[in-house]
Design a protein around this motif. Sequence first.
Motif, PDB file in Angstrom:
ATOM      1  N   ASN A 165       6.771  33.622  90.878  1.00 60.13           N
ATOM      2  CA  ASN A 165       6.725  35.052  90.557  1.00 60.13           C
ATOM      3  C   ASN A 165       8.076  35.443  89.976  1.00 60.13           C
ATOM      4  N   ASP A 166       8.259  35.135  88.696  1.00 66.01           N
ATOM      5  CA  ASP A 166       9.556  35.321  88.034  1.00 66.01           C
ATOM      6  C   ASP A 166       9.610  36.571  87.158  1.00 66.01           C
ATOM      7  N   HIS A 167       8.615  37.445  87.284  1.00 71.42           N
ATOM      8  CA  HIS A 167       8.521  38.570  86.348  1.00 71.42           C
ATOM      9  C   HIS A 167       9.680  39.558  86.493  1.00 71.42           C
ATOM     10  N   LEU A 168      10.195  39.735  87.708  1.00 68.02           N
ATOM     11  CA  LEU A 168      11.338  40.638  87.879  1.00 68.02           C
ATOM     12  C   LEU A 168      12.547  40.110  87.117  1.00 68.02           C
ATOM     13  N   GLY A 169      12.792  38.822  87.225  1.00 69.12           N
ATOM     14  CA  GLY A 169      13.908  38.218  86.499  1.00 69.12           C
ATOM     15  C   GLY A 169      13.741  38.336  84.997  1.00 69.12           C
ATOM     16  N   TYR A 170      12.495  38.132  84.516  1.00 72.96           N
ATOM     17  CA  TYR A 170      12.237  38.277  83.091  1.00 72.96           C
ATOM     18  C   TYR A 170      12.467  39.720  82.635  1.00 72.96           C
ATOM     19  N   ALA A 171      12.006  40.686  83.459  1.00 73.87           N
ATOM     20  CA  ALA A 171      12.185  42.103  83.102  1.00 73.87           C
ATOM     21  C   ALA A 171      13.672  42.443  82.999  1.00 73.87           C
ATOM     22  N   ILE A 172      14.451  41.991  83.980  1.00 76.75           N
ATOM     23  CA  ILE A 172      15.894  42.256  83.956  1.00 76.75           C
ATOM     24  C   ILE A 172      16.528  41.642  82.712  1.00 76.75           C
ATOM     25  N   THR A 173      16.077  40.440  82.355  1.00 77.94           N
ATOM     26  CA  THR A 173      16.615  39.771  81.164  1.00 77.94           C
ATOM     27  C   THR A 173      16.337  40.587  79.905  1.00 77.94           C
ATOM     28  N   TRP A 174      15.072  41.054  79.744  1.00 77.43           N
ATOM     29  CA  TRP A 174      14.742  41.815  78.539  1.00 77.43           C
ATOM     30  C   TRP A 174      15.475  43.147  78.483  1.00 77.43           C
ATOM     31  N   PHE A 175      15.589  43.836  79.623  1.00 73.29           N
ATOM     32  CA  PHE A 175      16.312  45.111  79.631  1.00 73.29           C
ATOM     33  C   PHE A 175      17.804  44.888  79.360  1.00 73.29           C
ATOM     34  N   SER A 176      18.346  43.792  79.869  1.00 73.85           N
ATOM     35  CA  SER A 176      19.758  43.474  79.590  1.00 73.85           C
ATOM     36  C   SER A 176      19.967  43.201  78.107  1.00 73.85           C
ATOM     37  N   LEU A 177      19.037  42.467  77.502  1.00 74.95           N
ATOM     38  CA  LEU A 177      19.133  42.200  76.072  1.00 74.95           C
ATOM     39  C   LEU A 177      18.997  43.489  75.264  1.00 74.95           C
ATOM     40  N   ALA A 178      18.140  44.403  75.745  1.00 76.67           N
ATOM     41  CA  ALA A 178      17.990  45.692  75.055  1.00 76.67           C
ATOM     42  C   ALA A 178      19.299  46.469  75.083  1.00 76.67           C
ATOM     43  N   PHE A 179      19.974  46.451  76.235  1.00 74.58           N
ATOM     44  CA  PHE A 179      21.260  47.156  76.344  1.00 74.58           C
ATOM     45  C   PHE A 179      22.297  46.529  75.420  1.00 74.58           C
ATOM     46  N   ILE A 180      22.341  45.190  75.416  1.00 76.49           N
ATOM     47  CA  ILE A 180      23.297  44.493  74.545  1.00 76.49           C
ATOM     48  C   ILE A 180      22.997  44.796  73.081  1.00 76.49           C
ATOM     49  N   TRP A 181      21.696  44.790  72.735  1.00 79.60           N
ATOM     50  CA  TRP A 181      21.286  45.096  71.355  1.00 79.60           C
ATOM     51  C   TRP A 181      21.727  46.496  70.956  1.00 79.60           C
ATOM     52  N   LEU A 182      21.572  47.464  71.878  1.00 70.89           N
ATOM     53  CA  LEU A 182      21.974  48.843  71.602  1.00 70.89           C
ATOM     54  C   LEU A 182      23.474  48.935  71.377  1.00 70.89           C
ATOM     55  N   VAL A 183      24.237  48.262  72.223  1.00 66.22           N
ATOM     56  CA  VAL A 183      25.697  48.287  72.085  1.00 66.22           C
ATOM     57  C   VAL A 183      26.122  47.638  70.774  1.00 66.22           C
ATOM     58  N   MET A 184      25.505  46.511  70.434  1.00 63.99           N
ATOM     59  CA  MET A 184      25.863  45.819  69.196  1.00 63.99           C
ATOM     60  C   MET A 184      25.496  46.655  67.973  1.00 63.99           C
ATOM     61  N   THR A 185      24.330  47.319  68.034  1.00 59.34           N
ATOM     62  CA  THR A 185      23.924  48.180  66.908  1.00 59.34           C
ATOM     63  C   THR A 185      24.921  49.319  66.739  1.00 59.34           C
ATOM     64  N   ALA A 186      25.297  49.945  67.842  1.00 60.54           N
ATOM     65  CA  ALA A 186      26.267  51.038  67.786  1.00 60.54           C
ATOM     66  C   ALA A 186      27.602  50.551  67.232  1.00 60.54           C
ATOM     67  N   ALA A 187      28.002  49.336  67.623  1.00 57.56           N
ATOM     68  CA  ALA A 187      29.267  48.789  67.130  1.00 57.56           C
ATOM     69  C   ALA A 187      29.218  48.535  65.627  1.00 57.56           C
ATOM     70  N   VAL A 188      28.086  48.030  65.147  1.00 59.63           N
ATOM     71  CA  VAL A 188      27.945  47.769  63.714  1.00 59.63           C
ATOM     72  C   VAL A 188      27.961  49.079  62.925  1.00 59.63           C
ATOM     73  N   VAL A 189      27.242  50.089  63.441  1.00 56.67           N
ATOM     74  CA  VAL A 189      27.227  51.392  62.772  1.00 56.67           C
ATOM     75  C   VAL A 189      28.632  51.971  62.724  1.00 56.67           C
ATOM     76  N   TRP A 190      29.355  51.894  63.833  1.00 54.80           N
ATOM     77  CA  TRP A 190      30.734  52.414  63.881  1.00 54.80           C
ATOM     78  C   TRP A 190      31.612  51.696  62.869  1.00 54.80           C
ATOM     79  N   ARG A 191      31.449  50.365  62.782  1.00 55.06           N
ATOM     80  CA  ARG A 191      32.273  49.593  61.855  1.00 55.06           C
ATOM     81  C   ARG A 191      31.947  49.967  60.403  1.00 55.06           C
ATOM     82  N   ILE A 192      30.653  50.149  60.095  1.00 54.03           N
ATOM     83  CA  ILE A 192      30.267  50.539  58.726  1.00 54.03           C
ATOM     84  C   ILE A 192      30.880  51.886  58.379  1.00 54.03           C
ATOM     85  N   ARG A 193      30.831  52.832  59.300  1.00 49.54           N
ATOM     86  CA  ARG A 193      31.366  54.171  59.037  1.00 49.54           C
ATOM     87  C   ARG A 193      32.879  54.139  58.894  1.00 49.54           C
ATOM     88  N   GLN A 194      33.509  53.233  59.639  1.00 51.43           N
ATOM     89  CA  GLN A 194      34.961  53.107  59.499  1.00 51.43           C
ATOM     90  C   GLN A 194      35.341  52.537  58.141  1.00 51.43           C
TER      91      GLN A 194
END
Length: 224
Positions: free
Chosen positions: A189-218
């Motif tokens: 029953n590994d679904h909790l671990g998988y859910a945490i992994t996907w949500f963590s990747l979503a957070f990382i993706w959001l941070v990376m997207t924000a960083a790229v947008v900031w760099r483009i604007r700079q």
Amino acid sequence: MNGKTILTVIFGAIGLVILLWLGFWQVSRLAWKNASLAEIELRIQAEPVALPDQLDPERDRYLPVAVTGIASPGVQVFATAKAQGAGFRMLSVFEVKGRRILLDRGYRKQTTPDDLLSEVELSITGNLLWPQEVDGFTPEPEGTTWYARDIPAIAMSLNTEPILIVARSVTPNTFKARPMPVSTEGIPNDHLGYAITWFSLAFIWLVMTAAVVWRIRQQTPKLQ
């Protein structure tokens, strides 16, 4: 906002939605799996019945039974147990009202002598199980030692029906092998671990997207 920034935001939003969807999907799978495990646990702990004449591996999986019969030597299957280490599951031939089936009498350590070498009358409470332990990496049996509970093959070798009772209690309980009952503990029953992994990747993706947008604007004023 220039075109490059817009494309980055769109790409980032699409990726974020996909990752969040995967996370929430795993949350729903977790709820489903917990409900399934609860149902299995209820089936395992239900009131024992006599061994049915006709059995179906899907319908009767985990069915609790109470039987009395004659156990005789069978095979040993390599296994491990928590806090005990390597050992064997001891599978006996079990004669019940003229039928020859298989009985998983329990676990013994490798260093413990085998004392299941003679016929004995036993009263058993346990659960029917058709394990699915064989894969392409399972070694071939060596004499009476097997490396998985391959019930069809073991039944053929011992001339029994391909039916296995996994003992929960054994009377008399005077042998070195101790029951290793069926439980939901070994069901993944590994679904909790998988859910945490996907949500963590979503957070990382959001941070990376924000960083790229900031760099483009700079960099935008330098490109004008």
